[in-house]
Motif scaffolding. Structure first.
Motif, PDB file in Angstrom:
ATOM      1  N   PHE A   1       0.609  -8.889   4.663  1.00  0.00           N
ATOM      2  CA  PHE A   1       0.628  -7.675   4.765  1.00  0.00           C
ATOM      3  C   PHE A   1      -0.255  -6.847   4.290  1.00  0.00           C
ATOM      4  N   LEU A   2      -0.724  -7.019   3.042  1.00  0.00           N
ATOM      5  CA  LEU A   2      -1.774  -6.372   2.393  1.00  0.00           C
ATOM      6  C   LEU A   2      -3.205  -6.686   2.895  1.00  0.00           C
ATOM      7  N   GLU A   3      -3.338  -7.904   3.314  1.00  0.00           N
ATOM      8  CA  GLU A   3      -4.737  -8.153   3.951  1.00  0.00           C
ATOM      9  C   GLU A   3      -4.817  -7.517   5.267  1.00  0.00           C
ATOM     10  N   ILE A   4      -3.622  -7.277   6.031  1.00  0.00           N
ATOM     11  CA  ILE A   4      -3.785  -6.620   7.115  1.00  0.00           C
ATOM     12  C   ILE A   4      -4.003  -5.174   7.194  1.00  0.00           C
ATOM     13  N   LEU A   5      -3.326  -4.738   6.139  1.00  0.00           N
ATOM     14  CA  LEU A   5      -3.464  -3.131   5.625  1.00  0.00           C
ATOM     15  C   LEU A   5      -5.062  -3.136   5.256  1.00  0.00           C
ATOM     16  N   ARG A   6      -5.676  -3.945   4.492  1.00  0.00           N
ATOM     17  CA  ARG A   6      -6.844  -3.744   4.094  1.00  0.00           C
ATOM     18  C   ARG A   6      -8.051  -3.836   5.275  1.00  0.00           C
ATOM     19  N   ILE A   7      -7.846  -4.630   6.195  1.00  0.00           N
ATOM     20  CA  ILE A   7      -8.559  -4.788   7.174  1.00  0.00           C
ATOM     21  C   ILE A   7      -8.493  -3.517   8.094  1.00  0.00           C
ATOM     22  N   LYS A   8      -7.433  -3.013   8.293  1.00  0.00           N
ATOM     23  CA  LYS A   8      -6.991  -1.875   9.231  1.00  0.00           C
ATOM     24  C   LYS A   8      -7.569  -0.387   8.684  1.00  0.00           C
ATOM     25  N   THR A   9      -7.592  -0.595   7.231  1.00  0.00           N
ATOM     26  CA  THR A   9      -7.789   0.994   6.554  1.00  0.00           C
ATOM     27  C   THR A   9      -9.237   1.236   6.929  1.00  0.00           C
TER      28      THR A   9
END
Length: 84
Positions: A1-9
């Motif tokens: 989840f955190l990786e997806i959030l980092r990519i989409k931020t």
């Protein structure tokens, strides 16, 4: 989840956009600064007392936003018939 959030931020400079509206709650200032600096179309919130009371077109309640999204349902192409 955190990786997806980092990519989409998307990082924005909230100091780059001056506020023309000052919220009653000083803690909401950064939320409005982020909204305007990011160029977001909407801020969806349940904060009727402070944020929604500002009457900004970009600040909407969840039910209002859901209604706006449902308007796009009529624009979508029909789903393929599953019987074929």
């Amino acid at each position: 989840f955190l990786e997806i959030l980092r990519i989409k931020t998307i990082t924005v400079d909230i100091g780059a956009v001056p506020l023309t509206v000052i919220p009653r709650d000083p803690k909401d200032r950064y939320i409005l600064e982020t909204l305007f600096a990011s160029g977001a179309d909407y801020l969806v919130t349940g904060d009727r007392k402070d944020l929604l009371s500002l009457d900004l077109p970009q600040v909407v309640a969840a039910a209002d936003f859901a209604g706006r999204l449902s308007a796009f349902d009529s624009l979508a192409p029909p789903a393929p018939d599953s019987d074929k």
